[in-house]
Design an enzyme around this catalytic site. Structure first.
Site, PDB file in Angstrom:
ATOM      1  N   GLU A  43       0.849  -1.260  -0.007  1.00 52.02           N
ATOM      2  CA  GLU A  43       0.285  -0.017  -0.144  1.00 52.02           C
ATOM      3  C   GLU A  43       0.948   1.368   0.001  1.00 52.02           C
ATOM      4  O   GLU A  43       1.731   1.427   0.891  1.00 52.02           O
ATOM      5  CB  GLU A  43      -0.856   0.100   1.236  1.00 52.02           C
ATOM      6  CG  GLU A  43      -1.488   1.365   1.600  1.00 52.02           C
ATOM      7  CD  GLU A  43      -2.313   1.264   2.756  1.00 52.02           C
ATOM      8  OE1 GLU A  43      -2.568   2.413   3.226  1.00 52.02           O
ATOM      9  OE2 GLU A  43      -2.491   0.304   3.486  1.00 52.02           O
ATOM     10  N   LYS A 132     -10.461  -2.573   8.039  1.00 52.91           N
ATOM     11  CA  LYS A 132      -8.846  -2.340   8.770  1.00 52.91           C
ATOM     12  C   LYS A 132      -9.349  -1.673  10.234  1.00 52.91           C
ATOM     13  O   LYS A 132      -9.877  -0.594  10.375  1.00 52.91           O
ATOM     14  CB  LYS A 132      -8.443  -1.333   7.884  1.00 52.91           C
ATOM     15  CG  LYS A 132      -6.914  -0.790   8.622  1.00 52.91           C
ATOM     16  CD  LYS A 132      -6.345   0.301   7.842  1.00 52.91           C
ATOM     17  CE  LYS A 132      -6.673   1.505   8.035  1.00 52.91           C
ATOM     18  NZ  LYS A 132      -5.964   2.548   7.306  1.00 52.91           N
TER      19      LYS A 132
END
Length: 211
Positions: A43, A132
């Site tokens: 990411e 998340k």
């Protein structure tokens, strides 16, 4: 619209490496080290200057089983720009229905950030691929275990302040994977950062996830 599943790279290795820095000048070198070590989910955050340019270059050359995504995505327009650059998933620090909807429209995975059971449930109902848990480090694996007791079917990826020795504890508590930023990347994104130490930490994190 059908939910987009968690990326196979993340599902297989159970670690997503998060690259956040003032600029992306050294991001490609860091990604190359991480990929060589076996990391398959990476990411790059929009708070990093030049991140989308790097994503575009990486998307054109990394192995097919490597998933490059974009983090700190807050709007549908951010999703559009990320997809244009070649992102295969997007991550947000909060529950943003607009982002989740845009990701579903593009058929890429989305991982919104949530802190409480209410937020986790809202993200899942909006169509997230997984949620998340953020910031997770201050909560500890026990918090995740408690949350998963009434919500066992929602996949959770704790992120924020998770170091290598804690990986196994988070997975044992029910996480499907962990997001690792500073404790994994260390100083590697700085001009003279230690890439050898980065490779060693990545290998250790992946081994902990396998164990």
């Amino acid at each position: 619209m059908p939910r987009v599943p968690v990326g196979p790279g993340l599902a297989a290795t159970r670690v997503v490496a998060i690259l956040r820095a003032e600029n992306a000048d050294r991001a490609e070198a860091v990604v190359d080290v991480l990929v060589e070590a076996g990391v398959r989910s990476l990411e790059l955050t929009l708070t990093t200057k030049g991140a989308l340019d790097v994503v575009e270059r990486l998307a054109a050359r990394v192995p097919a089983d490597v998933e490059v995504g974009v983090g700190t995505v807050l709007t549908g327009a951010d999703v559009d720009r990320s997809v244009d650059a070649g992102a295969r998933f997007v991550v947000s620090p909060s529950v943003e229905p607009e982002v989740i909807a845009a990701a579903l429209r593009h058929r890429i995975a989305s991982y919104p950030g949530a802190f409480t059971p209410t937020e986790i449930t809202a993200a899942w109902r909006a169509g997230a691929s997984a949620v998340k848990l953020f910031p997770a480090g201050r909560l500890g694996p026990g918090y995740l275990k408690d949350v998963r007791a009434p919500l066992p079917d929602i996949p959770v990826v704790p992120t924020g302040g998770i170091d290598v020795p804690a990986v196994g504890d988070w997975l044992a508590a029910g996480a499907i994977a962990v997001g690792m930023g500073g404790p994994l990347v260390g100083d590697a994104l700085s001009p003279d950062g230690d890439l050898t130490a980065l490779a060693q930490r990545a290998a250790a994190a992946l081994e902990a996830a396998r164990s």
